[in-house]
Design a protein around this motif. Structure first.
Motif, mmCIF file in Angstrom:
data_model
loop_
_atom_site.group_PDB
_atom_site.id
_atom_site.type_symbol
_atom_site.label_atom_id
_atom_site.label_comp_id
_atom_site.label_asym_id
_atom_site.label_seq_id
_atom_site.Cartn_x
_atom_site.Cartn_y
_atom_site.Cartn_z
ATOM 1 N N HIS A 44 0.843 -1.190 0.000
ATOM 2 C CA HIS A 44 0.000 0.000 0.000
ATOM 3 C C HIS A 44 0.880 1.243 0.000
ATOM 4 C CE1 HIS A 44 1.021 0.033 4.278
ATOM 5 N NE2 HIS A 44 0.620 1.298 4.306
ATOM 6 N N LYS A 45 0.258 2.366 -0.306
ATOM 7 C CA LYS A 45 0.955 3.649 -0.287
ATOM 8 C C LYS A 45 -0.034 4.727 0.132
ATOM 9 C CE LYS A 45 3.765 6.763 -3.126
ATOM 10 N NZ LYS A 45 4.390 6.975 -4.463
ATOM 11 N N CYS A 46 0.241 5.407 1.231
ATOM 12 C CA CYS A 46 -0.603 6.504 1.684
ATOM 13 C C CYS A 46 -0.080 7.811 1.072
ATOM 14 C CB CYS A 46 -0.574 6.609 3.210
ATOM 15 S SG CYS A 46 -0.993 5.067 4.072
ATOM 16 N N PHE A 47 -0.980 8.622 0.530
ATOM 17 C CA PHE A 47 -0.588 9.895 -0.078
ATOM 18 C C PHE A 47 -0.470 10.960 1.013
ATOM 19 C CE2 PHE A 47 -2.959 8.456 -4.137
ATOM 20 C CZ PHE A 47 -1.881 7.658 -4.487
ATOM 21 N N LEU A 48 0.721 11.107 1.554
ATOM 22 C CA LEU A 48 0.929 12.038 2.670
ATOM 23 C C LEU A 48 0.737 13.484 2.231
ATOM 24 C CD1 LEU A 48 4.085 10.377 4.305
ATOM 25 C CD2 LEU A 48 1.657 9.968 4.798
ATOM 26 N N ASN A 49 1.005 13.771 0.948
ATOM 27 C CA ASN A 49 0.887 15.147 0.469
ATOM 28 C C ASN A 49 -0.566 15.627 0.381
ATOM 29 O OD1 ASN A 49 0.373 13.355 -1.655
ATOM 30 N ND2 ASN A 49 0.911 14.884 -3.197
ATOM 31 N N GLN A 50 -1.526 14.692 0.472
ATOM 32 C CA GLN A 50 -2.927 15.096 0.421
ATOM 33 C C GLN A 50 -3.495 15.395 1.810
ATOM 34 O OE1 GLN A 50 -5.539 12.713 -2.004
ATOM 35 N NE2 GLN A 50 -4.062 12.539 -3.667
ATOM 36 N N GLY A 51 -2.690 15.142 2.834
ATOM 37 C CA GLY A 51 -3.102 15.491 4.185
ATOM 38 C C GLY A 51 -4.030 14.470 4.822
ATOM 39 N N LYS A 52 -4.542 14.821 6.001
ATOM 40 C CA LYS A 52 -5.448 13.957 6.758
ATOM 41 C C LYS A 52 -6.749 14.692 7.069
ATOM 42 C CE LYS A 52 -2.284 10.651 8.821
ATOM 43 N NZ LYS A 52 -2.179 9.704 9.932
ATOM 44 N N TYR A 53 -7.769 13.917 7.381
ATOM 45 C CA TYR A 53 -9.059 14.500 7.736
ATOM 46 C C TYR A 53 -9.377 14.179 9.197
ATOM 47 C CZ TYR A 53 -10.692 9.702 6.924
ATOM 48 O OH TYR A 53 -10.853 8.335 6.968
ATOM 49 N N ASN A 54 -10.276 14.945 9.764
ATOM 50 C CA ASN A 54 -10.678 14.762 11.154
ATOM 51 C C ASN A 54 -11.923 13.891 11.254
ATOM 52 O OD1 ASN A 54 -8.620 16.521 12.152
ATOM 53 N ND2 ASN A 54 -9.899 18.293 11.621
ATOM 54 N N SER A 55 -12.064 13.207 12.358
ATOM 55 C CA SER A 55 -13.264 12.403 12.596
ATOM 56 C C SER A 55 -14.490 13.312 12.638
ATOM 57 C CB SER A 55 -13.138 11.655 13.923
ATOM 58 O OG SER A 55 -12.061 10.743 13.891
ATOM 59 N N GLY A 56 -15.543 12.890 11.966
ATOM 60 C CA GLY A 56 -16.767 13.672 11.930
ATOM 61 C C GLY A 56 -16.752 14.800 10.921
ATOM 62 N N SER A 57 -15.703 14.898 10.135
ATOM 63 C CA SER A 57 -15.595 15.975 9.143
ATOM 64 C C SER A 57 -16.426 15.659 7.909
ATOM 65 C CB SER A 57 -14.133 16.179 8.750
ATOM 66 O OG SER A 57 -13.635 15.021 8.100
ATOM 67 N N GLY A 58 -16.588 16.668 7.071
ATOM 68 C CA GLY A 58 -17.310 16.477 5.820
ATOM 69 C C GLY A 58 -16.599 15.498 4.908
ATOM 70 N N TYR A 59 -15.262 15.508 4.937
ATOM 71 C CA TYR A 59 -14.511 14.590 4.080
ATOM 72 C C TYR A 59 -14.746 13.141 4.496
ATOM 73 C CZ TYR A 59 -10.802 12.915 1.043
ATOM 74 O OH TYR A 59 -10.108 12.274 0.037
ATOM 75 N N GLU A 60 -14.793 12.891 5.794
ATOM 76 C CA GLU A 60 -15.060 11.532 6.271
ATOM 77 C C GLU A 60 -16.448 11.072 5.829
ATOM 78 O OE1 GLU A 60 -14.138 9.152 10.314
ATOM 79 O OE2 GLU A 60 -15.582 10.785 10.539
#
Length: 258
Positions: A38-54
């Motif tokens: 696997h490969k995580c795209f670190l340059n795209q950042g992370k999202y928070n729990s309960g966020s719109g992205y999640e």
């Protein structure tokens, strides 16, 4: 009321024998769905729990898990609620893994991605029978070959005898399969997959080639992968090159469903 029924021994034995043969034939294919990498795209950042992205990801993952992979084994889906909250998810199953088998791999891939790339907005995870691609961007346009996300794996055993001759014949067979993919694409641009077997000396070679539906340059991706698989001096009994756009694999044992 409970009914009990016993088969006569002369009938029971052939049924048991048949079941053994069926189980043995499936096991002899060595069909697995192991995690590859696997490969995580670190340059795209992370999202928070309960966020719109999640919320968006949960919707897209739900679509991928419940889709009807009857023939193609492919799904691309995206959703945008605002310029800051948009995501795309793509799943591609191996050409012999469609229908419920693809659904099973999709479920495993989503679970694996959430475990190995927790809260990451983007990344890729590969399994034996499928791969999942997640991104915070809208990749609805066709994908150019991404050579940064291509990996290779090999059987630990070397080929016996003339390795160079084996490599040449294997590459020729890959080229034959590539032509079949190109030919079938004229009639069905969705299924970019071809597989087969061929005798090489005393061995039977099993091989497959496949491109993702959205790949712009399938032939170029496969040609590059075919060259890469034999770059090492040691010629192995099996190997694969896989990435976001295409995949090739060969073995001296059957590893695909018919």
């Amino acid at each position: 009321m409970i009914f009990s029924y016993s088969l006569p021994k002369q009938i029971w034995f052939p049924i048991v024998a048949m079941q053994f043969l069926i189980i043995h034939s499936v096991l002899s294919l060595n069909i697995t769905n192991e995690y590859l990498t696997h490969k995580c795209f670190l340059n795209q950042g992370k999202y928070n729990s309960g966020s719109g992205y999640e919320d968006i990801l949960n919707i897209l993952f739900g679509r991928v898990r419940t889709d009807d992979y009857d023939i193609t084994g492919f799904r691309y889906t995206s959703k945008e609620t605002s310029p800051l909250d948009s995501a795309s998810v793509m799943l591609q199953c191996r050409g012999d893994s469609y229908g419920s088998k693809c659904n099973t791999c999709a479920d495993i891939a989503v679970t694996g991605f959430l475990k190995r790339c927790p809260k990451n907005k983007g990344g890729i995870i590969w399994y034996d029978q499928c791969f999942l691609y997640v991104t915070a961007f809208d990749d609805s346009l066709r994908l150019k070959t991404n050579y940064k996300n291509i990996f290779s794996m090999y059987n630990p055993k070397n080929v016996r005898g003339d390795g160079k001759l084996f490599a040449k014949k294997t590459m020729d067979f890959f080229s034959e399969l590539t032509l079949k993919v190109k030919k079938s694409a004229k009639y069905n641009p969705v299924i970019l997959y071809a597989a087969g077997e061929k005798k090489i000396g005393k061995n039977t070679l099993y091989a497959m080639v496949q491109c993702v539906e959205l790949t712009l340059d399938c032939k170029t991706c496969l040609a590059w992968s075919i060259t890469k698989i034999f770059m090492n001096s040691d010629i192995k009994q099996g190997g694969r090159v896989f990435g976001m756009n295409c995949e090739i694999r060969y073995e001296l044992y059957p590893f695909l469903r018919s």
